[in-house]
Design an enzyme around this catalytic site. Structure first.
Site, PDB file in Angstrom:
ATOM      1  N   HIS A  28      -0.764   8.984  -1.333  1.00  0.00           N
ATOM      2  CA  HIS A  28      -0.506   8.107  -0.182  1.00  0.00           C
ATOM      3  C   HIS A  28      -1.788   7.693   0.533  1.00  0.00           C
ATOM      4  O   HIS A  28      -1.743   7.226   1.670  1.00  0.00           O
ATOM      5  CB  HIS A  28       0.459   8.791   0.796  1.00  0.00           C
TER       6      HIS A  28
ATOM      7  N   ASN B 276       8.327  26.224  -0.144  1.00  0.00           N
ATOM      8  CA  ASN B 276       8.725  25.252   0.872  1.00  0.00           C
ATOM      9  C   ASN B 276       9.716  25.922   1.820  1.00  0.00           C
ATOM     10  O   ASN B 276      10.527  26.730   1.398  1.00  0.00           O
ATOM     11  CB  ASN B 276       9.393  24.035   0.196  1.00  0.00           C
TER      12      ASN B 276
ATOM     13  N   CYS C 174     -16.175 -10.138   3.749  1.00  0.00           N
ATOM     14  CA  CYS C 174     -15.300 -11.166   3.159  1.00  0.00           C
ATOM     15  C   CYS C 174     -14.206 -11.648   4.114  1.00  0.00           C
ATOM     16  O   CYS C 174     -13.365 -12.451   3.722  1.00  0.00           O
ATOM     17  CB  CYS C 174     -14.660 -10.635   1.876  1.00  0.00           C
TER      18      CYS C 174
ATOM     19  N   CYS D  47     -11.885  -6.659  -0.438  1.00  0.00           N
ATOM     20  CA  CYS D  47     -13.070  -6.296  -1.234  1.00  0.00           C
ATOM     21  C   CYS D  47     -13.283  -4.793  -1.316  1.00  0.00           C
ATOM     22  O   CYS D  47     -14.154  -4.333  -2.051  1.00  0.00           O
ATOM     23  CB  CYS D  47     -14.325  -6.985  -0.686  1.00  0.00           C
TER      24      CYS D  47
ATOM     25  N   SER E 286       6.441  20.371   0.049  1.00  0.00           N
ATOM     26  CA  SER E 286       7.022  19.046  -0.152  1.00  0.00           C
ATOM     27  C   SER E 286       8.519  19.199  -0.348  1.00  0.00           C
ATOM     28  O   SER E 286       8.962  20.090  -1.069  1.00  0.00           O
ATOM     29  CB  SER E 286       6.412  18.367  -1.380  1.00  0.00           C
ATOM     30  N   SER E 287       9.278  18.322   0.283  1.00  0.00           N
ATOM     31  CA  SER E 287      10.734  18.421   0.171  1.00  0.00           C
ATOM     32  C   SER E 287      11.223  17.848  -1.155  1.00  0.00           C
ATOM     33  O   SER E 287      12.380  18.008  -1.519  1.00  0.00           O
ATOM     34  CB  SER E 287      11.389  17.686   1.331  1.00  0.00           C
TER      35      SER E 287
ATOM     36  N   ILE F 223      -2.419  12.655   3.827  1.00  0.00           N
ATOM     37  CA  ILE F 223      -3.444  11.631   4.071  1.00  0.00           C
ATOM     38  C   ILE F 223      -4.524  12.165   5.006  1.00  0.00           C
ATOM     39  O   ILE F 223      -5.325  11.411   5.543  1.00  0.00           O
ATOM     40  CB  ILE F 223      -2.789  10.378   4.703  1.00  0.00           C
ATOM     41  N   ASP F 224      -4.523  13.502   5.215  1.00  0.00           N
ATOM     42  CA  ASP F 224      -5.315  14.078   6.312  1.00  0.00           C
ATOM     43  C   ASP F 224      -6.696  14.573   5.918  1.00  0.00           C
ATOM     44  O   ASP F 224      -7.426  15.073   6.772  1.00  0.00           O
ATOM     45  CB  ASP F 224      -4.524  15.213   6.970  1.00  0.00           C
TER      46      ASP F 224
HETATM   47 ZN   LIG Z   1     -13.909  -7.306   2.525  1.00  0.00          ZN
END
Ligand SMILES: [Zn+2]
Length: 254
Positions: free
Chosen positions: A126, A225, A162, A137, A200-201, A108-109
């Protein structure tokens, strides 16, 4: 085969890369730990010491939302300045050379984008923690802007369009996998004649299903890995070593 030593491993991976037309890399935490970003989910990782905030709690409680943002801003202190490592650069080099259509990642970096892969060619299973979105929205917000308001008012305000909840653009525990990213990851996987797992594991489904799918679809499978994975037995090449050294060595990127 499990590579007997790193030198043989790099040579064999280089051959696989050279004889392949469509290389699809699949990356997990291991490629980014080399850049100083902790692996939250691994044994000893942060989530084993601090209970993650479940998506339903985030929706239900202002307290949970505040705590979630406090943690996010604390992360900024420790690795907000992380830069792409040799592994990311090696993948960006394959991408620029037209050997790889992009990358599928559990991270996610934002480091693949930072290494030069176009955002639309990074499939994020992710999500991404370097920006936030409105859950209703979809309006996008910058982390630094939200932080300034949080520090002034003690809370991140609702969406200005919103009034929906604003949350980092990540997939939380208890939140379903994003269907568009899942479909795109499958599409990419089916294009591959070489699928390379990096850091990745492969213990979490559905993510671990992609290397299986690639292999069953006729692609060669390489796994780099530090620890063993449950899919080592079906891989054409398994390398238990550092990603930067192996991938950088195989592609010729320092
Ligand atoms: Zn919104």
């Amino acid at each position: 085969m499990i590579a007997p030593d790193v030198k043989t491993a790099i040579a064999r991976l280089r051959e696989l890369v050279e004889e392949s037309d469509v290389i699809v890399p699949f990356t997990g935490a291991g490629i980014s730990t080399e850049c100083g970003i902790p692996d939250f989910r691994s044994p000893g990782g942060i989530w084993t010491k601090m209970r993650p905030i479940d998506f339903s709690d985030f929706l239900a409680s202002q307290e949970a939302r505040d705590e979630s943002w406090r943690r996010r801003f604390a992360m900024e202190e420790s690795f907000g300045g992380a830069a792409p490592g040799r592994g990311h650069k090696a993948l960006a080099s394959l991408y620029r050379a037209g050997k790889s259509p992009g990358v599928v990642t559990q991270n996610i970096d934002n480091l693949h984008q930072a290494s030069g892969i176009a955002a639309e060619h990074v499939v994020e299973l992710h999500g991404n923690t370097t920006y936030a979105t409105c859950l209703d929205c979809g309006a996008r917000y910058g982390i630094a802007d939200l932080r300034a308001v949080f520090e002034r008012d003690g809370a991140v305000p609702p969406c200005e369009h919103c009034l929906g909840h604003v949350k980092t653009a990540t997939v939380s525990f208890g939140q379903s996998m994003p269907p568009v990213a899942m479909a795109r990851a499958e599409e990419e996987t089916l294009k591959a004649d070489l699928f390379i797992v990096l850091g990745s594991s492969l213990v979490v489904y559905p993510a671990a299903g992609f290397p299986e799918l690639a292999k069953h679809n006729g692609a060669k499978l390489a796994i780099v890995n530090r620890e063993k994975t449950p899919l080592d037995r079906i891989a054409n090449l398994v390398i238990h070593a550092g990603i930067g050294d192996v991938m950088g060595g195989a592609v010729g990127v320092n």
